[in-house]
Design an enzyme around this catalytic site. Structure first.
Site, PDB file in Angstrom:
ATOM      1  N   CYS A  34       0.833  -1.201   0.000  1.00 35.08           N
ATOM      2  CA  CYS A  34       0.000   0.000   0.000  1.00 35.08           C
ATOM      3  C   CYS A  34       0.868   1.250   0.000  1.00 35.08           C
ATOM      4  CB  CYS A  34      -0.912  -0.010   1.228  1.00 35.08           C
ATOM      5  SG  CYS A  34      -1.833   1.517   1.465  1.00 35.08           S
ATOM      6  N   CYS A  37      -0.090   3.568   2.890  1.00 39.02           N
ATOM      7  CA  CYS A  37       0.398   3.059   4.177  1.00 39.02           C
ATOM      8  C   CYS A  37       1.900   3.283   4.310  1.00 39.02           C
ATOM      9  CB  CYS A  37       0.091   1.566   4.302  1.00 39.02           C
ATOM     10  SG  CYS A  37      -1.664   1.175   4.199  1.00 39.02           S
ATOM     11  N   ASP A 445      25.622  13.139 -28.887  1.00 40.93           N
ATOM     12  CA  ASP A 445      27.048  13.041 -29.157  1.00 40.93           C
ATOM     13  C   ASP A 445      27.197  12.053 -30.315  1.00 40.93           C
ATOM     14  OD1 ASP A 445      29.936  13.112 -28.648  1.00 40.93           O
ATOM     15  OD2 ASP A 445      29.632  11.063 -27.926  1.00 40.93           O
ATOM     16  N   ASP A 639      27.859   8.967 -24.546  1.00 39.38           N
ATOM     17  CA  ASP A 639      28.336   7.629 -24.194  1.00 39.38           C
ATOM     18  C   ASP A 639      28.656   7.507 -22.715  1.00 39.38           C
ATOM     19  OD1 ASP A 639      30.703   8.959 -23.918  1.00 39.38           O
ATOM     20  OD2 ASP A 639      31.708   8.019 -25.602  1.00 39.38           O
ATOM     21  N   ASP A 643      31.348  12.528 -21.794  1.00 37.39           N
ATOM     22  CA  ASP A 643      30.234  13.465 -21.851  1.00 37.39           C
ATOM     23  C   ASP A 643      29.541  13.673 -20.503  1.00 37.39           C
ATOM     24  OD1 ASP A 643      30.472  13.881 -24.658  1.00 37.39           O
ATOM     25  OD2 ASP A 643      29.544  11.929 -24.978  1.00 37.39           O
TER      26      ASP A 643
END
Length: 745
Positions: A34, A37, A445, A639, A643
């Site tokens: 839940c 909950c 890229d 990659d 980057d």
């Protein structure tokens, strides 16, 4: 890295950086399904004196508690307090320390379990069986009482009301207990309070059958919610099965089964056919095929030979492998992925946060309106029946319960993350899934993302006294110490081992090339910028598709080497799928020169490109896009190695093939665990469908509730209609949410 910092702060105490000392403890809550909950349990745990902060992940049942200091901590007392809270809020839960007997169990053979685990499982099952027995007894008694009531049987005075009352207590026992407990905590406004007031009110006006039925349908709704959560978490649970049980460690010439945490880099392990690889490593003996479907979503097995890298979580299919471990377990691929999956549901989407706040104010408001409906009209309108208006107020209360929204919206994002994981797309949270749905511009890229990142020498052109073979040898010798892909391709094309004695000096010039001294001669290898900067005599710019490496000896031009990078087979498919999804602009950032970038852009059908960019230039260009006139959401796809800064700066950073890359997993918001750029389109499709389904639930829930609320206000809706507006709408919303798991594209 901005994104990375945000990610970490969301899973730690918010002012930990102020210098306070915390102790982190982890527990498992078995049987928790839940979402509402879970939030209540966390809130109460946070109120414990020894606790500073806590998080609870519904997808895994993992509870993380941050304690204030060691002196305040008693393991037995804390776990008993957590168990007491869990018992009050959601009967049948079992709390135990995370990883309890884990190391011991890992060394057992398949199928063996510890005595303690069996005991806990037995106790947990006993609680559920006792709880289910009460509910079933209540249902049977309610059905029997309905029959007696319909037939007009009444054995003793007040017999039928008495039977309804007993059935009501059997069915709604847990709701009543929780309501009383919450009142004691001055927490009046939740769905348990609404159900209790509405059903007891129905008893007060003589609508016994309707009172029991409301409570019964509410409990049935809870049960179906549990089933829906179980189904929606199945994909993520399958990923959690990545966790290896043991490692076959070679120790003093013998094979010993140990937990993966005990293995260190440099140790050698054996992986038998059918076993899961426990740690990242490199094959030193043997060859086989690996099933990486649980990591990447790929159904085709991968061939592995001596010298190849293997990742934890993959399954060895054919032959015995001897592997040298290269990372500790906590730094391995599978450990990082499991941590990300466990933390994903803690990062909520903006819609989820809004609904949580909405429910906080919505529930007290409707209780107030219901009280107004019940009390004021009988005083204003002459001849009005108090019981009639009270009944309308009770109908209003039942209808207004926000369960459909509170349950279905988190479940929708949860299901979306699970659906993406089945395709090898790891989304770090609902906020990133929502961000992915809003993407309007994508920047790629090139190397390693749209292209394979595998360079090959295509042409060698020498001038003056140099031949092509001599120029290639000179270039391979000068590039010997470089690990750049261009350098590797030159050395591979030469195919021989250079004489290292001849290399007298070496210097790498970032973004331009290298300079080396060989046999007393100054060798320059690099791009046009390097040649012009060093004023190389006789230099002429060459033409050709690919990266061009110019060579100069003692500042005299000696020739050039053309190296090209092959595009991935599905790069065109990726661009087409993004255009079909309505992405407004698709741009490529590359360090390649203008002519090569233009050729690649044309072949793929890109909208724009930026060429001759150094790693720092990519960040600057992205800043221009984000701070310019363009107001859409921007994703950067890289990659994940060079980057990382750009991935972190983008609105949504997406790492391609980042499974084995620390930078990818850390910096990106989404990790596509294969080298297929076409999966980006699938990720956006799943995100948009998830968003659509979430908003369908919001509109449907509020729309139906509003209509029946108005009808109830004018006395046109009964308690049965109210039950549909509450439980029925909640079930429809839950079922609609789990449709995300069946999405196909």
């Amino acid at each position: 890295m901005l994104t990375n910092l945000k990610t970490r702060q969301e899973t730690l105490p918010h002012n930990k950086k102020e210098g306070l000392s915390f102790i982190k403890k982890e527990y498992m809550l078995e049987g928790l399904f839940c979402a509402n909950c879970a939030g209540k349990i966390v809130q109460e745990i946070k109120e414990l004196p020894v606790v500073y902060d806590a998080t609870l992940n519904l997808s895994t049942g993992r509870l993380i508690v941050f304690l204030k200091k060691q002196a305040d901590f008693e393991a037995g007392l804390l776990i008993s307090q957590v168990q007491e809270i869990a018992d009050r809020i959601e009967p049948g839960l079992t709390v135990k320390p995370s990883g309890q007997n884990e190391n011991q169990n890992r060394t057992n053979k398949a199928g063996e379990t510890s005595t303690l685990k069996n005991k806990i499982t037995s106790e947990n099952e006993g609680k559920h069986q006792s709880y289910d027995l009460l509910l079933i007894s209540g249902i049977l008694l309610f059905a029997l009482t309905l029959y007696f009531d319909y037939r007009g049987f009444d054995f003793v005075p007040f017999g039928i009301p008495l039977l309804y009352s007993v059935a009501y207590l059997l069915v709604g026992r847990s709701v009543l207990k929780l309501t009383i407990y919450n009142i004691g905590k001055r927490n009046f406004f939740d769905e348990n309070f609404l159900m209790t007031v509405a059903t007891l009110g129905a008893f007060g006006v003589g609508e016994f059958a309707e009172g029991v039925s409301v409570m019964l349908f509410y409990k049935i709704g809870e049960y179906l919610q549990e089933r829906a959560v179980k189904r929606s978490r199945r994909s993520i649970k399958e990923m959690m099965d990545l966790k290896p049980d043991y490692a076959n460690l070679i120790r003093e010439g013998k094979i010993v089964q140990v937990s993966p945490e005990q293995v260190k880099p440099g140790d050698k392990i054996i992986i038998k056919p059918g076993e899961r690889i426990p740690l990242d490593g490199r094959v030193i003996k043997g060859k086989s095929r690996l099933d990486t479907s649980s990591l990447t979503g790929e159904s085709v097995t991968r061939a592995i030979n001596k010298g190849d890298k293997v990742l934890a979580g993959a399954i060895n299919k054919n032959s015995v492998l001897t592997v040298e471990v290269i990372k500790e377990y906590r730094e391995s691929t599978v450990s990082r992925i499991l941590n990300l999956v466990e933390e994903a549901s803690n990062r909520k989407a903006a819609t989820e946060k809004f609904i949580t706040k909405f429910a906080r104010y919505y529930t007290p408001a409707v209780v107030g309106i219901a009280a107004f409906i019940s009390l004021i009209p009988p005083l204003i309108f002459p001849g009005s029946s108090f019981s009639n208006w009270l009944y309308r107020g009770l109908v209003f209360l039942v209808i207004s319960c926000p369960c459909a929204l509170v349950i279905s919206i988190p479940l929708g994002y949860f299901a979306g993350i699970g659906r993406a994981s089945r395709d090898g797309i790891l989304v770090k949270g609902g906020n990133y899934l929502e961000g992915l749905a809003n993407i309007t511009r994508v920047i790629f890229d090139k190397t390693g993302t749209l292209s394979r990142g595998v360079f090959r020498v295509q042409e060698v052109s020498a001038t003056g006294n140099y031949t092509g073979e001599k120029l290639l040898k000179l270039a391979a010798t000068a590039e010997y110490y470089s690990h750049h892909p261009v350098a590797d391709s030159i050395k591979e094309a030469y195919g021989k081992e250079p004489d290292l004695v001849n290399i007298e000096g070496y210097n790498e010039i970032p973004g331009q090339g290298i300079e080396a001294t060989i046999n007393g001669k100054e060798i320059l290898l690099g791009n046009k910028t390097l040649m012009e900067r060093e004023k190389v005599i006789g230099f002429k710019e060459a033409s050709g598709e690919g990266s061009i490496v110019y060579v100069a000896v003692n500042k005299d031009y000696a020739g050039y080497i053309i190296i090209s990078d092959e595009l991935k087979s599905d790069s065109k498919k990726a661009i087409r799928s993004l255009k079909k999804l309505g992405i407004e602009d698709i741009t490529m950032f590359t360090g390649d020169r203008e002519k090569t970038a233009a050729a690649v852009s044309k072949r793929l059908g890109l909208d724009n490109y930026e060429a001759s960019l150094l790693p720092g230039d990519k960040v600057a260009k992205l800043e221009e896009v984000l701070n310019g006139t363009y107001h859409g959401r921007v994703a950067f796809v890289g990659d994940g190695i060079n980057d990382a800064p750009v991935l972190a700066r983008a609105d949504i950073g997406i790492a391609m093939g980042g499974l084995g890359s620390d930078a990818a997993v850390e910096a990106a918001d989404v990790v596509i665990m294969t080298d297929e750029p076409s999966k980006l389109g699938k990720a956006i499709f799943i995100a948009r469908r998830t968003r659509s389904i979430v908003w369908q639930n919001i509109v449907m829930s509020l729309g139906i509730k509003f209509l029946i609320l108005v009808a109830g206000l004018f006395g046109l809706a009964t308690m049965w209609a109210a039950v549909f507006a509450d439980v029925g709408v909640a079930l429809l919303a839950v079922l609609n949410s789990i449709r995300v798991l069946t999405l196909k594209k």
